[in-house]
Motif scaffolding. Structure first.
Motif, PDB file in Angstrom:
ATOM      1  N   LYS A   1       0.834  -1.210   0.000  1.00 14.18           N
ATOM      2  CA  LYS A   1       0.000   0.000   0.000  1.00 14.18           C
ATOM      3  C   LYS A   1       0.866   1.255   0.000  1.00 14.18           C
ATOM      4  O   LYS A   1       0.597   2.206  -0.731  1.00 14.18           O
ATOM      5  N   PHE A   2       1.913   1.248   0.814  1.00 13.16           N
ATOM      6  CA  PHE A   2       2.795   2.416   0.873  1.00 13.16           C
ATOM      7  C   PHE A   2       3.347   2.739  -0.504  1.00 13.16           C
ATOM      8  O   PHE A   2       3.289   3.874  -0.965  1.00 13.16           O
ATOM      9  N   TRP A   3       3.887   1.735  -1.190  1.00  8.47           N
ATOM     10  CA  TRP A   3       4.512   1.993  -2.487  1.00  8.47           C
ATOM     11  C   TRP A   3       3.490   2.297  -3.573  1.00  8.47           C
ATOM     12  O   TRP A   3       3.743   3.121  -4.440  1.00  8.47           O
ATOM     13  N   VAL A   4       2.344   1.663  -3.536  1.00  2.39           N
ATOM     14  CA  VAL A   4       1.301   1.969  -4.527  1.00  2.39           C
ATOM     15  C   VAL A   4       0.849   3.420  -4.373  1.00  2.39           C
ATOM     16  O   VAL A   4       0.654   4.132  -5.345  1.00  2.39           O
ATOM     17  N   ASP A   5       0.722   3.866  -3.121  1.00  2.72           N
ATOM     18  CA  ASP A   5       0.327   5.257  -2.871  1.00  2.72           C
ATOM     19  C   ASP A   5       1.442   6.229  -3.217  1.00  2.72           C
ATOM     20  O   ASP A   5       1.201   7.285  -3.798  1.00  2.72           O
ATOM     21  N   ALA A   6       2.686   5.897  -2.851  1.00  4.86           N
ATOM     22  CA  ALA A   6       3.809   6.813  -3.031  1.00  4.86           C
ATOM     23  C   ALA A   6       4.305   6.868  -4.469  1.00  4.86           C
ATOM     24  O   ALA A   6       4.601   7.935  -4.994  1.00  4.86           O
ATOM     25  N   VAL A   7       4.419   5.709  -5.099  1.00  2.00           N
ATOM     26  CA  VAL A   7       4.987   5.623  -6.451  1.00  2.00           C
ATOM     27  C   VAL A   7       4.187   4.580  -7.227  1.00  2.00           C
ATOM     28  O   VAL A   7       4.603   3.429  -7.343  1.00  2.00           O
ATOM     29  N   PRO A   8       3.030   4.982  -7.763  1.00  3.03           N
ATOM     30  CA  PRO A   8       2.142   3.995  -8.396  1.00  3.03           C
ATOM     31  C   PRO A   8       2.778   3.205  -9.537  1.00  3.03           C
ATOM     32  O   PRO A   8       2.417   2.063  -9.771  1.00  3.03           O
ATOM     33  N   GLU A   9       3.743   3.801 -10.239  1.00  2.00           N
ATOM     34  CA  GLU A   9       4.348   3.081 -11.363  1.00  2.00           C
ATOM     35  C   GLU A   9       5.364   2.042 -10.914  1.00  2.00           C
ATOM     36  O   GLU A   9       5.817   1.242 -11.722  1.00  2.00           O
ATOM     37  N   MET A  10       5.729   2.033  -9.623  1.00  5.50           N
ATOM     38  CA  MET A  10       6.640   1.011  -9.123  1.00  5.50           C
ATOM     39  C   MET A  10       5.892  -0.321  -9.095  1.00  5.50           C
ATOM     40  O   MET A  10       4.790  -0.409  -8.589  1.00  5.50           O
ATOM     41  N   SER A  11       6.511  -1.319  -9.643  1.00  2.00           N
ATOM     42  CA  SER A  11       5.859  -2.614  -9.721  1.00  2.00           C
ATOM     43  C   SER A  11       6.792  -3.688  -9.191  1.00  2.00           C
ATOM     44  O   SER A  11       7.834  -3.394  -8.631  1.00  2.00           O
ATOM     45  N   THR A  12       6.417  -4.919  -9.412  1.00  2.00           N
ATOM     46  CA  THR A  12       7.253  -6.025  -8.973  1.00  2.00           C
ATOM     47  C   THR A  12       8.348  -6.297 -10.000  1.00  2.00           C
ATOM     48  O   THR A  12       8.248  -5.903 -11.167  1.00  2.00           O
ATOM     49  N   ILE A  13       9.371  -6.988  -9.573  1.00  2.00           N
ATOM     50  CA  ILE A  13      10.483  -7.317 -10.464  1.00  2.00           C
ATOM     51  C   ILE A  13       9.982  -8.112 -11.665  1.00  2.00           C
ATOM     52  O   ILE A  13      10.295  -7.794 -12.809  1.00  2.00           O
ATOM     53  N   GLY A  14       9.197  -9.142 -11.408  1.00  2.00           N
ATOM     54  CA  GLY A  14       8.682  -9.970 -12.500  1.00  2.00           C
ATOM     55  C   GLY A  14       7.857  -9.176 -13.498  1.00  2.00           C
ATOM     56  O   GLY A  14       8.000  -9.351 -14.719  1.00  2.00           O
ATOM     57  N   HIS A  15       7.007  -8.291 -12.999  1.00  2.00           N
ATOM     58  CA  HIS A  15       6.184  -7.468 -13.893  1.00  2.00           C
ATOM     59  C   HIS A  15       7.062  -6.533 -14.725  1.00  2.00           C
ATOM     60  O   HIS A  15       6.848  -6.368 -15.926  1.00  2.00           O
TER      61      HIS A  15
ATOM     62  N   ILE B   1      10.181  -6.939 -15.611  1.00  2.00           N
ATOM     63  CA  ILE B   1      10.900  -7.717 -16.626  1.00  2.00           C
ATOM     64  C   ILE B   1       9.984  -8.043 -17.792  1.00  2.00           C
ATOM     65  O   ILE B   1      10.386  -7.938 -18.951  1.00  2.00           O
ATOM     66  N   SER B   2       8.739  -8.405 -17.519  1.00  2.00           N
ATOM     67  CA  SER B   2       7.816  -8.729 -18.621  1.00  2.00           C
ATOM     68  C   SER B   2       7.549  -7.495 -19.484  1.00  2.00           C
ATOM     69  O   SER B   2       7.459  -7.612 -20.708  1.00  2.00           O
ATOM     70  N   ILE B   3       7.472  -6.315 -18.890  1.00  2.00           N
ATOM     71  CA  ILE B   3       7.284  -5.082 -19.664  1.00  2.00           C
ATOM     72  C   ILE B   3       8.493  -4.844 -20.564  1.00  2.00           C
ATOM     73  O   ILE B   3       8.345  -4.492 -21.738  1.00  2.00           O
ATOM     74  N   MET B   4       9.687  -5.027 -20.024  1.00  2.00           N
ATOM     75  CA  MET B   4      10.907  -4.827 -20.812  1.00  2.00           C
ATOM     76  C   MET B   4      10.970  -5.809 -21.978  1.00  2.00           C
ATOM     77  O   MET B   4      11.327  -5.434 -23.099  1.00  2.00           O
ATOM     78  N   GLN B   5      10.605  -7.063 -21.722  1.00  2.00           N
ATOM     79  CA  GLN B   5      10.629  -8.074 -22.784  1.00  2.00           C
ATOM     80  C   GLN B   5       9.603  -7.745 -23.861  1.00  2.00           C
ATOM     81  O   GLN B   5       9.891  -7.877 -25.052  1.00  2.00           O
TER      82      GLN B   5
END
Length: 109
Positions: free
Chosen positions: A18-32, A34-38
């Motif tokens: 919740k903290f990170w979603v509120d503070a930096v919504p574009e921050m995601s998980t490592i796996g997600h 990597i899939s965006i980069m691929q």
């Protein structure tokens, strides 16, 4: 697909998520990420985090040292008090924050 990374990062504790979603919504998980980069046409060469001391010794400790002086300079300022409380809360929720990726663009032959 395995890159030697903690792919179970989807299981972050709810308060930290919740903290990170509120503070930096574009921050995601490592796996997600990597899939965006691929999907954007990149191959992952390597990924790494900064050593924990980069955050604890060079970010959080200096903050703590100046927060008292900041509050004294801004005595009675509710926004300043809220800001310092926010920064203290961030430090309490500290986890590995930055993942760096080395990528190479895939070229079609």
């Amino acid at each position: 697909m395995s890159h030697g990374l903690p792919m179970n990062d989807l299981l972050r504790p709810a308060e930290i998520e919740k903290f990170w979603v509120d503070a930096v919504p574009e921050m995601s998980t490592i796996g997600h990420n990597i899939s965006i980069m691929q999907k954007a046409g990149y191959s992952l060469i390597a990924a790494f985090t900064l050593p924990e001391t980069c955050w604890t010794d060079t970010y959080f400790l200096p903050q703590k040292a100046i927060q008292k002086a900041f509050l004294e300079e801004n005595a009675g300022n509710k926004a300043a008090e809220a800001f310092v409380e926010y920064m203290k809360h961030e430090a309490e929720l500290y986890s590995i924050m930055d993942m760096f990726f080395i990528l190479v663009k895939k070229y079609k032959s």
